[in-house]
Write a protein that holds these residues in place. Structure first.
Motif, PDB file in Angstrom:
ATOM      1  N   SER A  50      23.746 -48.840  29.440  1.00  0.00           N
ATOM      2  CA  SER A  50      24.321 -48.267  30.656  1.00  0.00           C
ATOM      3  C   SER A  50      23.500 -47.077  31.117  1.00  0.00           C
ATOM      4  CB  SER A  50      25.765 -47.815  30.427  1.00  0.00           C
ATOM      5  OG  SER A  50      26.640 -48.922  30.414  1.00  0.00           O
ATOM      6  N   PHE A  51      23.398 -46.938  32.428  1.00  0.00           N
ATOM      7  CA  PHE A  51      22.677 -45.792  32.986  1.00  0.00           C
ATOM      8  C   PHE A  51      23.472 -44.513  32.765  1.00  0.00           C
ATOM      9  CE2 PHE A  51      21.643 -43.126  36.806  1.00  0.00           C
ATOM     10  CZ  PHE A  51      20.357 -42.792  36.430  1.00  0.00           C
ATOM     11  N   CYS A  52      24.728 -44.501  33.218  1.00  0.00           N
ATOM     12  CA  CYS A  52      25.537 -43.298  33.056  1.00  0.00           C
ATOM     13  C   CYS A  52      26.995 -43.626  33.350  1.00  0.00           C
ATOM     14  CB  CYS A  52      25.052 -42.201  33.997  1.00  0.00           C
ATOM     15  SG  CYS A  52      26.058 -40.699  33.957  1.00  0.00           S
ATOM     16  N   ALA A  53      27.887 -43.242  32.435  1.00  0.00           N
ATOM     17  CA  ALA A  53      29.320 -43.472  32.600  1.00  0.00           C
ATOM     18  C   ALA A  53      29.997 -42.346  33.357  1.00  0.00           C
ATOM     19  CB  ALA A  53      29.974 -43.652  31.235  1.00  0.00           C
ATOM     20  N   GLY A  54      29.201 -41.435  33.955  1.00  0.00           N
ATOM     21  CA  GLY A  54      29.784 -40.310  34.683  1.00  0.00           C
ATOM     22  C   GLY A  54      29.934 -39.097  33.785  1.00  0.00           C
ATOM     23  N   ASN A  55      30.852 -38.219  34.164  1.00  0.00           N
ATOM     24  CA  ASN A  55      31.102 -37.029  33.358  1.00  0.00           C
ATOM     25  C   ASN A  55      31.839 -37.390  32.071  1.00  0.00           C
ATOM     26  OD1 ASN A  55      30.138 -34.795  35.054  1.00  0.00           O
ATOM     27  ND2 ASN A  55      31.743 -35.460  36.462  1.00  0.00           N
TER      28      ASN A  55
END
Length: 257
Positions: free
Chosen positions: A59-64
């Motif tokens: 995954s690139f980024c799950a957010g904060n």
């Protein structure tokens, strides 16, 4: 350099890698500090011609990181003092070209970061979403203007209000990405584009980017969004949303209003 954010400069390309794959690269405030430092360096270091954002894992980024975000946000009456806003300011003022390589999930800041990148490569099967309303928060990173400018008001409002993801192929079709390729080719294609940009006349590239963006207006909007975000973060709606998230249930907003 940080345990969860790796920074490396090679042949004019400053590669910034989110390296917290076990948490789907959810970003903590400590990680935002390193991201801010790297982005500030991209503007001031003459050896940096391009900044490339990528990630380890699926995954690139799950957010904060929600737990980290709640803990730090509850300790300050000034959300704008949080490290995330130092990173956002650096993005607003960045005049070097930025490239992103996106596989898997890109949630919240994982998507809004792309609005500050000049070339974006996504996996065909990537899933991009901005579920701020699902957490009873407000959008950030000047996305309330930048996202509608790219994909139109109706599509942007639906993404914000419903929080449902779009695929990498949709992102390409809607203008959020330059390339959509198989997941195994994302990094290679992003590095290829970054190398092409690094070989271009640097002052010409920077002048072009500055003329295409109003950095002062973008930062002003980020501040306004930050005020709304901070107000929502302390709201009963957000407390219910955070509690529901931790309990793995749907939030109940029936009494809100």
């Amino acid at each position: 350099m940080s345990e969860h954010v790796h920074v490396a400069l090679e042949q004019g390309v400053l590669t910034v890698t989110l390296a917290r794959p076990d948490k789907k690269n959810a970003i903590t405030q400590a990680m935002y500090t390193v991201l801010a430092e790297a982005t500030e360096r991209a503007k001031t270091d003459p050896d940096v011609r391009v900044i490339l954002f990528r990630a380890e894992g699926d995954s690139f980024c799950a957010g904060n990181d929600i737990g980290d975000f709640i803990a730090i946000g509850s300790q300050t009456d000034e959300p704008l003092d949080m490290s995330v806003f130092r990173f956002l300011k650096a993005l607003a003022e960045l005049d070097r070209p930025a490239v992103a390589a996106v596989r898997g999930r890109a949630v919240g800041i994982g998507l809004t970061l792309l609005l500050h990148c000049d070339m974006v490569v996504v996996a065909d099967d990537a899933l991009l979403s901005v579920p701020f309303v699902n957490l009873a928060l407000a959008p950030e990173a000047a996305s309330t203007a930048l996202l509608p400018a790219v994909i139109g008001h109706q599509r942007a409002f639906e993404l914000f209000a419903l929080g449902e993801p779009i695929t990498g192929r949709q992102a390409l079709d809607w203008g959020l990405a330059n390339r959509a390729v198989p997941a195994g080719q994302v990094d290679e294609e992003a590095r290829r584009l970054a190398a092409l940009l690094a070989a271009r006349a640097p002052n010409s590239i920077r002048s072009t980017k500055r003329l295409m963006r109003d950095a002062e207006a973008i930062w002003a909007l980020m501040l306004a969004e930050g005020e709304a975000f901070g107000a929502q973060m302390k709201s009963p709606e957000a407390m219910e949303a955070f509690m529901a998230f931790s309990q793995r249930r749907a939030p109940d907003f029936s009494r809100a209003g």
